[in-house]
Design a protein around this motif. Structure first.
Motif, PDB file in Angstrom:
ATOM      1  N   ASP A 147      33.628   2.480  25.966  1.00 14.82           N
ATOM      2  CA  ASP A 147      34.573   1.463  25.522  1.00 14.82           C
ATOM      3  C   ASP A 147      35.957   1.917  25.996  1.00 14.82           C
ATOM      4  O   ASP A 147      36.366   3.045  25.724  1.00 14.82           O
ATOM      5  CB  ASP A 147      34.537   1.347  24.004  1.00 14.82           C
TER       6      ASP A 147
ATOM      7  N   SER B 277      32.902  -0.680  29.153  1.00 18.03           N
ATOM      8  CA  SER B 277      32.638  -1.879  28.371  1.00 18.03           C
ATOM      9  C   SER B 277      33.948  -2.279  27.723  1.00 18.03           C
ATOM     10  O   SER B 277      34.549  -1.492  26.989  1.00 18.03           O
ATOM     11  CB  SER B 277      31.578  -1.596  27.302  1.00 18.03           C
ATOM     12  N   THR B 278      34.396  -3.487  28.027  1.00 17.72           N
ATOM     13  CA  THR B 278      35.705  -3.895  27.540  1.00 17.72           C
ATOM     14  C   THR B 278      35.855  -5.401  27.537  1.00 17.72           C
ATOM     15  O   THR B 278      35.185  -6.095  28.291  1.00 17.72           O
ATOM     16  CB  THR B 278      36.823  -3.261  28.404  1.00 17.72           C
ATOM     17  N   GLY B 279      36.719  -5.863  26.695  1.00 17.80           N
ATOM     18  CA  GLY B 279      37.077  -7.268  26.678  1.00 17.80           C
ATOM     19  C   GLY B 279      38.229  -7.557  27.628  1.00 17.80           C
ATOM     20  O   GLY B 279      38.561  -8.705  27.879  1.00 17.80           O
TER      21      GLY B 279
ATOM     22  N   HIS C 288      31.729  -2.442  35.323  1.00 21.68           N
ATOM     23  CA  HIS C 288      32.506  -3.032  34.228  1.00 21.68           C
ATOM     24  C   HIS C 288      31.598  -4.005  33.498  1.00 21.68           C
ATOM     25  O   HIS C 288      31.130  -4.979  34.091  1.00 21.68           O
ATOM     26  CB  HIS C 288      33.716  -3.742  34.863  1.00 21.68           C
TER      27      HIS C 288
ATOM     28  N   GLY D 298      31.376  -6.606  30.448  1.00 20.01           N
ATOM     29  CA  GLY D 298      32.245  -7.357  29.555  1.00 20.01           C
ATOM     30  C   GLY D 298      31.751  -7.340  28.116  1.00 20.01           C
ATOM     31  O   GLY D 298      30.622  -6.965  27.824  1.00 20.01           O
ATOM     32  N   LYS D 299      32.656  -7.718  27.235  1.00 18.08           N
ATOM     33  CA  LYS D 299      32.302  -7.870  25.825  1.00 18.08           C
ATOM     34  C   LYS D 299      32.364  -9.351  25.493  1.00 18.08           C
ATOM     35  O   LYS D 299      33.272 -10.032  25.960  1.00 18.08           O
ATOM     36  CB  LYS D 299      33.293  -7.114  24.934  1.00 18.08           C
ATOM     37  N   PRO D 300      31.465  -9.856  24.736  1.00 18.27           N
ATOM     38  CA  PRO D 300      30.326  -9.121  24.183  1.00 18.27           C
ATOM     39  C   PRO D 300      29.343  -8.751  25.291  1.00 18.27           C
ATOM     40  O   PRO D 300      29.186  -9.470  26.270  1.00 18.27           O
ATOM     41  CB  PRO D 300      29.699 -10.100  23.196  1.00 18.27           C
ATOM     42  N   LEU D 301      28.720  -7.617  25.129  1.00 18.51           N
ATOM     43  CA  LEU D 301      27.779  -7.086  26.111  1.00 18.51           C
ATOM     44  C   LEU D 301      26.531  -7.958  26.154  1.00 18.51           C
ATOM     45  O   LEU D 301      25.926  -8.238  25.123  1.00 18.51           O
ATOM     46  CB  LEU D 301      27.410  -5.650  25.723  1.00 18.51           C
ATOM     47  N   ARG D 302      26.188  -8.389  27.349  1.00 18.29           N
ATOM     48  CA  ARG D 302      24.991  -9.219  27.521  1.00 18.29           C
ATOM     49  C   ARG D 302      23.824  -8.350  27.969  1.00 18.29           C
ATOM     50  O   ARG D 302      23.978  -7.461  28.806  1.00 18.29           O
ATOM     51  CB  ARG D 302      25.261 -10.308  28.548  1.00 18.29           C
TER      52      ARG D 302
ATOM     53  N   LEU E 104      23.585  -5.454  30.995  1.00 19.32           N
ATOM     54  CA  LEU E 104      23.275  -4.070  30.669  1.00 19.32           C
ATOM     55  C   LEU E 104      22.051  -3.596  31.435  1.00 19.32           C
ATOM     56  O   LEU E 104      22.049  -2.505  32.010  1.00 19.32           O
ATOM     57  CB  LEU E 104      23.056  -3.904  29.166  1.00 19.32           C
TER      58      LEU E 104
END
Length: 80
Positions: free
Chosen positions: A18, A43-45, A60, A62-66, A70
């Motif tokens: 994160d 992992s970040t917004g 990279h 994204g959030k929410p993590l899909r 992943l």
């Protein structure tokens, strides 16, 4: 800090970091992982363009993590 020590000494195959945890940036941890050639992803917004230039090459998530995103990362990381 504890996370950087773990990155320098821990035994693991891959890491998901994160970018900003309670105001603390994770880039020293990423540097330790990179030095050990341990695959990692941020992992970040935040937008990827908001990362410092030296870290924009890193995966990279994204959030929410899909789940699909992943799984793609884990497959690429395990192929190396």
């Amino acid at each position: 800090n504890a996370a950087r020590r773990m990155a320098e000494e821990g035994i693991f195959d891959v890491a998901i970091l994160d970018v900003n945890l309670d105001g603390e940036m994770v880039f020293p941890v990423a540097a330790a992982l990179q030095a050990r050639r341990i695959p990692f992803a941020f992992s970040t917004g935040y937008a990827e363009s908001s990362l410092p230039a030296e870290w924009r090459h890193a995966p990279h998530l994204g959030k929410p993590l899909r789940h699909e995103e992943l799984m793609r990362f884990l497959k690429r990381a395990s192929a190396n």
